[in-house]
Write an enzyme that holds these catalytic residues in place. Structure first.
Site, short mmCIF file in Angstrom:
data_model
loop_
_atom_site.label_atom_id
_atom_site.label_comp_id
_atom_site.label_asym_id
_atom_site.label_seq_id
_atom_site.Cartn_x
_atom_site.Cartn_y
_atom_site.Cartn_z
N TYR A 1 60.58 42.44 85.96
CA TYR A 1 59.18 42.43 86.39
C TYR A 1 58.92 43.60 87.34
CZ TYR A 1 61.39 39.45 90.00
OH TYR A 1 62.21 38.93 90.97
N HIS B 1 64.03 45.56 88.98
CA HIS B 1 62.86 46.36 88.63
C HIS B 1 63.23 47.63 87.86
CE1 HIS B 1 60.93 43.64 91.30
NE2 HIS B 1 61.59 44.07 92.34
#
Ligand code: C5P
Length: 223
Positions: free
Chosen positions: A151, A199
């Protein structure tokens, strides 16, 4: 229910500067990268109408490089810090508990658990609280990152948010160190294998550079 209570307690519509042809909303987005050290960006950052910082990004002791002004601070329950009366608390929720935390942290105190210790109460101006739609994270992940990584990072979402609410976006404090780790300007890195966590750090970085090339934002590399 939770959402109803949330917007009884906090402003139901965000306190944003309207766009207008006779005004330029200039925003500084300040990430937490170590490349801010020695940058002397402080006065330049403070010159913006809006200064967006995030999580536990420090000021004290780093004023010359990061400035002193904070109009908005993005946080999660897990990264919450107390704010002064004039700073907007911006919550990026992605689980129901995040909304429950906000309600309780301004009231009787929150006692739930998360993947990290969570502050039970918070000091901040209730009337300046802003909450993004939980769908915002999904939008950024799907549209801007084409679903790369687990994400988006707080910082990348902050840049995209700024592109939506500002006319001019200046980006400071982004970029990994030479080992590819996301270290912070206020601390020595403990985990040498951190990289950019869950990430897609280099994707995010490349998109920011590309946006700079297209003059959608201005990117300050730091040192
Ligand atoms: O670590 P933290 O999430 O508080 O940092 C805020 C944001 O700053 C990150 O989400 C990331 O987008 C950016 N950052 C960076 N390079 C670093 C540290 C942080 O780009 N070295």
């Amino acid at each position: 229910m939770t959402v109803d209570r949330l917007f009884q307690m906090f402003p139901p519509s965000p306190d944003l500067i309207e766009s207008s042809p006779d005004r330029c909303r200039a925003c500084a987005v300040v990430g937490n990268s170590g490349n801010l050290i020695g940058s002397h960006y402080g006065p330049l950052i403070d010159f913006h109408d809006v200064v967006i910082r995030m999580n536990t990004g420090r000021i004290k002791g780093y004023e010359a490089d990061v400035g002193i002004k904070t109009t908005h601070r993005i946080m999660y329950p897990e990264s919450a810090i107390d704010l002064d009366n004039s700073t907007h608390l911006v919550l990026f929720p992605f689980k129901i508990q995040d909304l429950e935390w906000l309600i309780k942290a301004f009231g009787t105190g929150f006692s739930g658990r998360s993947y990290m210790p969570v502050k039970s109460t918070i000091k901040a101006n209730k009337d300046l609280v802003m909450v993004t739609n939980p769908g915002f994270m999904r939008y950024v992940h799907e549209i801007w990152l084409e679903k790369k990584g687990k994400y988006p990072s707080t910082g990348f979402m902050a840049v995209i948010l700024a592109l939506h609410i500002c006319d001019e976006v200046h980006v400071f404090g982004y970029g990994a160190d030479r080992d590819g780790n996301w270290s912070h300007y206020w601390e020595k890195l403990k985990d040498k294998k951190l990289k950019t966590g869950v990430h897609p750090g280099s994707n995010e970085y490349n998109i920011i550079l590309q946006l700079a090339k297209q003059q959608k934002l201005k990117f300050y590399t730091g040192w």
